[in-house]
Design an enzyme around this catalytic site. Structure first.
Site, PDB file in Angstrom:
ATOM      1  CB  THR A 152      -0.975   0.204   1.199  1.00 39.31           C
ATOM      2  OG1 THR A 152       0.133  -0.355   2.345  1.00 39.31           O
ATOM      3  CG2 THR A 152      -1.508  -0.681   1.340  1.00 39.31           C
TER       4      THR A 152
ATOM      5  CG  HIS B  61      -2.065 -15.687  -2.540  1.00 39.21           C
ATOM      6  ND1 HIS B  61      -1.984 -14.629  -0.530  1.00 39.21           N
ATOM      7  CD2 HIS B  61      -2.024 -16.909  -1.343  1.00 39.21           C
ATOM      8  CE1 HIS B  61      -3.399 -14.903  -0.270  1.00 39.21           C
ATOM      9  NE2 HIS B  61      -2.771 -16.495  -0.350  1.00 39.21           N
TER      10      HIS B  61
ATOM     11  CB  CYS C 244       0.367 -26.966 -21.381  1.00 45.51           C
ATOM     12  SG  CYS C 244       0.323 -25.612 -21.839  1.00 45.51           S
TER      13      CYS C 244
ATOM     14  CB  SER D  12      -0.076 -10.219   7.340  1.00 46.27           C
ATOM     15  OG  SER D  12      -0.872 -11.144   7.175  1.00 46.27           O
TER      16      SER D  12
END
Length: 246
Positions: free
Chosen positions: A25, A118, A129, A192
């Site tokens: 941020t 993530h 593939c 976090s």
């Protein structure tokens, strides 16, 4: 006895840094959960819906292109650069990140030191593939035909190389993150909220394995009570203060 983050870093031999949206941020990238965040503007598209519906795939890619200016113009901030310096010095052995913005790579950290739990939004992969495709390729096809193009190798479905709701976590990255966590003697969780599992389990694993745990986040987290040190400050200035001043 150590009472500051610098003391803990100086005393540690193997530091793992774990980053969430809060560090980015400061580079102008909005997070997902806060008021005004991306998920308050658009409900997440679940993986099974993406796979089942071309309309959902079109919507997902349209959202991606709409956000691209924000992501592509963002640059690593002081926090990213401080972590890169700590990696370069040998103090930080691994950076485990929930972020998908590629800013740790842009700061100069080698790929083999970064574990992306993530995924990464700066390129696409074929879900059949696995071939990598650049976003420019997908965007050009999308703008020409109104639908995302298929894989150039197998005609499979292309998706940003991120992990969506309902999609399995990447096995290799989870194993790498666990191994790094178990080997560290200091685990620093930065920016976090520590509410998204299984990613948020790594600070707990580190603490249970005898490592010190530091949480650096502007707001309180559910894991503050088990941390050795909690800092409710901005990541950039706090991490920059750890570096030697030439």
């Amino acid at each position: 006895m150590a009472t500051t983050l610098k003391d803990y870093v100086d005393q540690a031999k193997r530091v793992v840094v774990f980053t969430g949206a809060g560090i980015s941020t400061e580079s102008g990238i909005p997070d997902f959960r806060s008021p005004g965040g991306l998920w308050t503007q658009n409900k997440p598209i679940y993986f099974q819906d993406f796979m089942a519906s071309e309309a959902m795939r079109i919507e997902a890619w349209q959202r991606k292109f709409n956000m691209d200016d924000t992501f592509t113009n963002a640059e690593p901030n002081a926090g990213h650069m401080a972590i890169a310096r700590l990696v370069q010095s040998g103090k930080v052995t691994s950076v485990i990140t929930q972020n998908i913005d590629n800013l740790h790579q842009d700061s100069g950290i080698p790929d083999d030191r970064i574990v992306e739990l993530h995924g990464n939004t700066t390129y696409a992969k074929c879900l059949d593939c696995g071939r990598r495709h650049e976003i420019e390729f997908v965007r050009a096809g999308f703008e020409e035909d109104g639908v995302p193009p298929p894989c150039s190798k197998c005609n499979g479905i292309l998706k940003t190389a991120t992990i969506s709701f309902g999609q399995s976590m990447p096995e290799e990255e989870m194993l790498r993150a666990e191994a790094a966590t178990l080997e560290c003697d200091l685990f620093i969780a930065i920016g976090s909220s520590l509410v998204v599992y299984p990613a948020a389990g790594f600070p707990i694993i580190a603490k249970q394995n005898g490592a010190r745990l530091v949480i650096l986040n502007r707001e309180e987290t559910e894991l503050d009570e088990i941390a050795d040190l909690v800092l409710n400050t901005e990541a950039g200035p706090t991490l920059s203060a750890l570096l030697p001043h030439n």
